[in-house]
Scaffold this active site. Structure first.
Site, mmCIF file in Angstrom:
data_model
loop_
_atom_site.group_PDB
_atom_site.id
_atom_site.type_symbol
_atom_site.label_atom_id
_atom_site.label_comp_id
_atom_site.label_asym_id
_atom_site.label_seq_id
_atom_site.Cartn_x
_atom_site.Cartn_y
_atom_site.Cartn_z
ATOM 1 N N ASP A 140 0.832 -1.194 0.000
ATOM 2 C CA ASP A 140 0.000 0.000 0.000
ATOM 3 C C ASP A 140 0.875 1.256 0.000
ATOM 4 O OD1 ASP A 140 -2.258 1.881 0.945
ATOM 5 O OD2 ASP A 140 -3.257 -0.062 0.930
ATOM 6 N N HIS A 196 -3.373 5.918 3.907
ATOM 7 C CA HIS A 196 -4.196 4.794 3.434
ATOM 8 C C HIS A 196 -3.667 3.452 3.947
ATOM 9 C CE1 HIS A 196 -5.787 1.909 0.398
ATOM 10 N NE2 HIS A 196 -6.839 2.711 0.389
ATOM 11 N N SER A 369 -11.227 -0.779 -0.092
ATOM 12 C CA SER A 369 -9.938 -0.761 0.607
ATOM 13 C C SER A 369 -10.107 -1.076 2.078
ATOM 14 C CB SER A 369 -9.283 0.618 0.489
ATOM 15 O OG SER A 369 -8.610 0.778 -0.723
#
Length: 431
Positions: A140, A196, A369
């Site tokens: 990620d 994220h 996600s």
């Protein structure tokens, strides 16, 4: 021989030739059309023993391992791809596709972890299963390994942690890769600069029962950070391959992939196949584009035809769609009716998910996600409870132990069943 039979045979052969007879130029056009890519950059795999970059006008060549290279070109990209695909020493050549995160931040109140309750996590935690002993890699934007609610569950590469600073003590090609690696600059520092990856990490393994912040699916786990997505949330095929190979070579059993785009890539599929051969489970976000098709890499779970060649689905890939607080399909979530029927897709909570971000802060995000790390954490917990299971067995167990939901394939489409993760059932059935 019967003339009618001969005519039918010739017609059949003609149709087959037409169906599979794409010219190399047409195949390249398909590659360039199907998704975003880094302009002037290609990924090439040569047959063993051949000379890389021969007769190719390049500005730079980066070795990705496995006789695969990322080339930055001086000349025309389409012309170079056509040239390479005509070379018998080239197994494949394709654009350096670009990928992006699959989350949308929002300003929801941070007052509850509804998703953990929905997947029946508290009952699973009562079984004493906490996640230790199985390494999970978050591929990620990196990981905030200094966050007070993550630091105790971040993987430590002991050879580097106890080695000499500035030295590749374990000889894996990355210097001081104590908590993972950075596929963008090929360094050993997976520090997050976007949030994220840290958000996904908190859902997998926010430290449990420590009196602060959130609780992940796994209270006690080792999370490896593999960064290939930058501060803008995007990254390239080149970086994704480096991350997958690093994670697998350094012992990860579960790969959490909350990103997608780019279309079909032979190189990326090859990396996932290498993970498959090492018994690694590849958990991937279904995508956030509302439609009834999976994005890549999640769609590698399904058989597909690309440029006239058929590729079988990979049984170590588990696609994850997002469910909402009412067990409906999250409005943004992509899905596949076929993947749901075949057991290659599962649903998990993906709206208003509270987790760790940069600093020592927390935020709520939406997206497939956010659904994906629920499932990656569940796979880790199940595997820690029963290390003898294979990746395919873990995948089947997660799907088969889930709660059956009825979703609609759009307001005009028929309803279909999908399994939503039930952590307690999965842990119980893993014994």
């Amino acid at each position: 021989m019967n003339k009618l039979f001969v005519f039918a045979l010739v017609a059949l052969l003609t149709v087959c030739a037409w169906a599979d007879g794409l010219s190399i130029s047409q195949k390249v056009d398909n590659m360039l059309f199907q998704g975003r890519y880094a302009n002037g950059e290609i990924v090439v795999k040569y047959v063993e023993g051949s000379f890389a970059a021969q007769n190719v006008d390049t500005r730079s060549v980066k070795n990705l391992g496995n006789n695969t290279f990322c080339m930055k070109l001086r000349g025309d990209m389409k012309k170079t791809l056509v040239q390479l695909l005509q070379d018998p020493n080239v197994k494949y050549a394709e654009p350096n596709y670009l990928y992006k995160t699959m989350a949308t931040p929002n300003d929801a109140k941070f007052n509850q972890l509804w998703g953990m309750k929905k997947i029946n996590a508290p009952a699973a935690w009562d079984t004493k299963s906490k996640g230790k002993g199985v390494l999970v890699a978050v591929i990620d934007t990196g990981i905030n390994y200094k966050h007070e609610d993550l630091k105790d569950n971040v993987w430590v590469n002991e050879a580097e942690a106890n080695g000499k600073p500035g030295v590749d003590d374990d000889g894996n090609g990355y210097v001081d890769d104590i908590h993972g690696m950075n596929g963008i600059n090929q360094s050993g520092d997976p520090a997050d600069d976007q949030s994220h990856g840290s958000h996904c990490s908190g859902t997998i393994g926010g430290t449990g029962n420590n009196g602060i912040g959130v609780t992940g699916v796994c209270w006690d786990v080792d999370i490896m950070g593999c960064k290939f997505l930058g501060a803008d949330g995007s990254g390239s095929l080149e970086g994704a391959i480096l991350c997958i190979d690093y994670a697998v070579e350094n012992g990860a059993k579960v790969l959490s992939n909350s990103w997608g785009g780019g279309g079909f890539s032979v190189a990326l599929r090859d990396a996932i196949v290498r993970a498959q051969k090492k018994g690694v489970l590849f958990v991937a976000a279904a995508g956030n584009s509302y439609n009834g098709e999976l994005s890549y890499p999640a769609n590698y779970c399904m058989a597909t035809t690309h440029n006239g060649q058929t590729y079988e689905g990979l049984d170590n890939v588990l696609a994850v769609a997002a469910s909402d607080q009412n067990d409906g399909k999250a409005s943004f979530s992509q899905y596949s009716v076929d993947a749901a029927k075949s057991g290659d897709m599962i649903a998990a909570p993906g709206t208003s998910i509270l987790s760790t971000v940069l600093g020592n802060d927390y935020a709520s995000y939406d997206g497939t996600s956010m659904a994906t790390p629920h499932v990656a954490g569940a796979a880790t917990l199940v595997w820690s409870n029963n290390p003898s299971l294979s990746a395919v067995e873990v995948k089947k167990l997660l799907v088969n132990s889930g709660d059956t939901l009825e979703w609609s394939s759009g307001w005009w489409g028929p309803k279909f069943n999908v399994q939503r993760l039930n952590l307690n059932n999965a842990v119980k059935q893993s014994k």
